[in-house]
Every structure is written in C-alpha cells, then in structure tokens.
Design a protein around this motif. Structure first.
Motif, PDB file in Angstrom:
ATOM      1  N   ARG A   1      39.250  33.237 -23.036  1.00  0.00           N
ATOM      2  CA  ARG A   1      40.151  32.135 -22.686  1.00  0.00           C
ATOM      3  C   ARG A   1      39.424  30.816 -22.881  1.00  0.00           C
ATOM      4  NH1 ARG A   1      45.178  33.575 -19.522  1.00  0.00           N
ATOM      5  NH2 ARG A   1      44.996  35.808 -19.173  1.00  0.00           N
ATOM      6  N   PRO A   2      39.930  29.971 -23.774  1.00  0.00           N
ATOM      7  CA  PRO A   2      39.181  28.751 -24.123  1.00  0.00           C
ATOM      8  C   PRO A   2      38.982  27.780 -22.959  1.00  0.00           C
ATOM      9  CG  PRO A   2      41.355  28.742 -25.138  1.00  0.00           C
ATOM     10  CD  PRO A   2      41.166  30.095 -24.538  1.00  0.00           C
ATOM     11  N   VAL A   3      39.911  27.697 -22.047  1.00  0.00           N
ATOM     12  CA  VAL A   3      39.787  26.728 -20.950  1.00  0.00           C
ATOM     13  C   VAL A   3      38.646  27.108 -20.005  1.00  0.00           C
ATOM     14  CG1 VAL A   3      41.003  25.724 -18.972  1.00  0.00           C
ATOM     15  CG2 VAL A   3      42.199  26.032 -21.129  1.00  0.00           C
ATOM     16  N   ILE A   4      38.342  28.411 -19.895  1.00  0.00           N
ATOM     17  CA  ILE A   4      37.268  28.843 -18.997  1.00  0.00           C
ATOM     18  C   ILE A   4      36.028  29.334 -19.746  1.00  0.00           C
ATOM     19  CG2 ILE A   4      38.781  29.361 -17.046  1.00  0.00           C
ATOM     20  CD1 ILE A   4      38.611  32.358 -17.877  1.00  0.00           C
ATOM     21  N   ALA A   5      36.000  29.176 -21.043  1.00  0.00           N
ATOM     22  CA  ALA A   5      34.903  29.706 -21.865  1.00  0.00           C
ATOM     23  C   ALA A   5      33.543  29.142 -21.473  1.00  0.00           C
ATOM     24  CB  ALA A   5      35.178  29.432 -23.340  1.00  0.00           C
ATOM     25  N   HIS A   6      33.505  27.929 -20.954  1.00  0.00           N
ATOM     26  CA  HIS A   6      32.230  27.293 -20.607  1.00  0.00           C
ATOM     27  C   HIS A   6      31.748  27.658 -19.207  1.00  0.00           C
ATOM     28  CE1 HIS A   6      35.236  24.776 -18.719  1.00  0.00           C
ATOM     29  NE2 HIS A   6      34.272  24.333 -17.929  1.00  0.00           N
ATOM     30  N   THR A   7      32.528  28.460 -18.478  1.00  0.00           N
ATOM     31  CA  THR A   7      32.131  28.826 -17.122  1.00  0.00           C
ATOM     32  C   THR A   7      31.421  30.173 -17.126  1.00  0.00           C
ATOM     33  OG1 THR A   7      34.212  29.959 -16.622  1.00  0.00           O
ATOM     34  CG2 THR A   7      34.136  27.601 -16.155  1.00  0.00           C
TER      35      THR A   7
END
Length: 171
Positions: free
Chosen positions: A117-123
C-alpha cells in the motif's frame, strides 16, 4: 441509486461492498480496481511513477465516470473523499457511507500490507499505528460528511438493508 463506501484503507469497503452487492442485487465497483484496469498498472506503481497528485487527478476522473452508474455500490479509496471535489460529487450522485473502524483493527489488517500500500509504504511495524492515527485525524472531517456512519465491529447486512429500504421509501 448509487452507494459510496468510504473509510480508511483496511476498513472493509471492498469486503462489505461485494457482500452487499451480491446480497441486494447491485453492481459492485472498486474504484482502485477501475483505476488499475484503466491505467494498466497498480496503485503502488501509479504512486511511484506519476506521484500522488497525478494519481488523485486520475482518481477524481474515474470517480466522475462512476457517478453515471445506477444501482451500484462503489468502494472508494481511503483518500478519495479528501481530494478535489470528490465528497461533493459523491453526495450529489448518491448515498455516502462511512465505515468507521477502530485504530487497533486497522493496524492489525494493514500490518501485512506494508509493502503493498503506497500510503503506508514508508512505515514499519513500530510506526504504523502512529501514522494511521495521524492520517485518520486528517481524513475524519471528510468521512464525517457521509450521510451514514457504521462502526464496523457491529456491521451487518441488516445495517445496509435499512439504508436500501429508506431510499426506496423516499424515491
């Protein structure tokens, strides 16, 4: 009539949309699936190659096309109501429904999705809950504009049937 399911990613919009469409003889459309077919790439790829602003324009245009449908349930992306005039567009075209889901349930459902999921990819597992909590704070004012609010731990087919019955009485 059109029914727009809104809520944070992982709230069950696609699950309940498919279930209710089958149970009540309605079409079902997942807005993200529509966009992926149209663009020939996944939502993650769209975010990576075109960026979020371009994705949100594509999403707005796809939603506008969906508004011409009838007798359908549309599962919207978690951010759909928060950009452009999407919430107004949905409200004019049909019934808006917010699937409100507890933070703990969202974290549990989204933890396995971190890489997809791109919106949470950095978490990561340690920062996911805080990120979701912050995003919910940003998005809930838009979700609150929905006509119906369903708390997902208590969601049933009967909840949606009440909406259908009410719409039939008023049409």
């Amino acid at each position: 009539m059109l029914y727009f399911l809104n809520g944070f990613m992982g709230s069950g919009k696609s699950y309940w949309g498919r279930r209710w469409a089958t149970a009540f003889d309605l079409e079902f459309h997942d807005l993200d699936d529509v966009i992926e077919r149209q663009e020939g790439m996944t939502i993650s790829e769209l975010f990576k190659t075109k960026g979020e602003p371009a994705f949100r324009r594509i999403e707005r245009d796809a939603l506008a096309r969906m508004c011409s449908k009838s007798n359908a349930i549309i599962a919207c992306g978690g951010g759909t109501p928060c950009f452009h005039d999407n919430m107004k567009r949905m409200s004019r075209a049909g019934i808006t429904i917010w699937l409100k889901t507890p933070l703990e349930a969202l974290v549990e459902r989204l933890l396995p999705e971190l890489g997809h999921r791109p919106v949470i990819a950095h978490t990561n597992a340690d920062t996911l809950a805080g990120f979701i909590e912050g995003k919910l704070a940003e998005r809930e004012p838009f979700y609150h504009r929905c006509v119906y609010h369903f708390y997902t731990p208590y969601l049933t087919d009967e909840n949606f049937k009440k909406i259908l019955d009410k719409c039939k009485r008023h049409s």
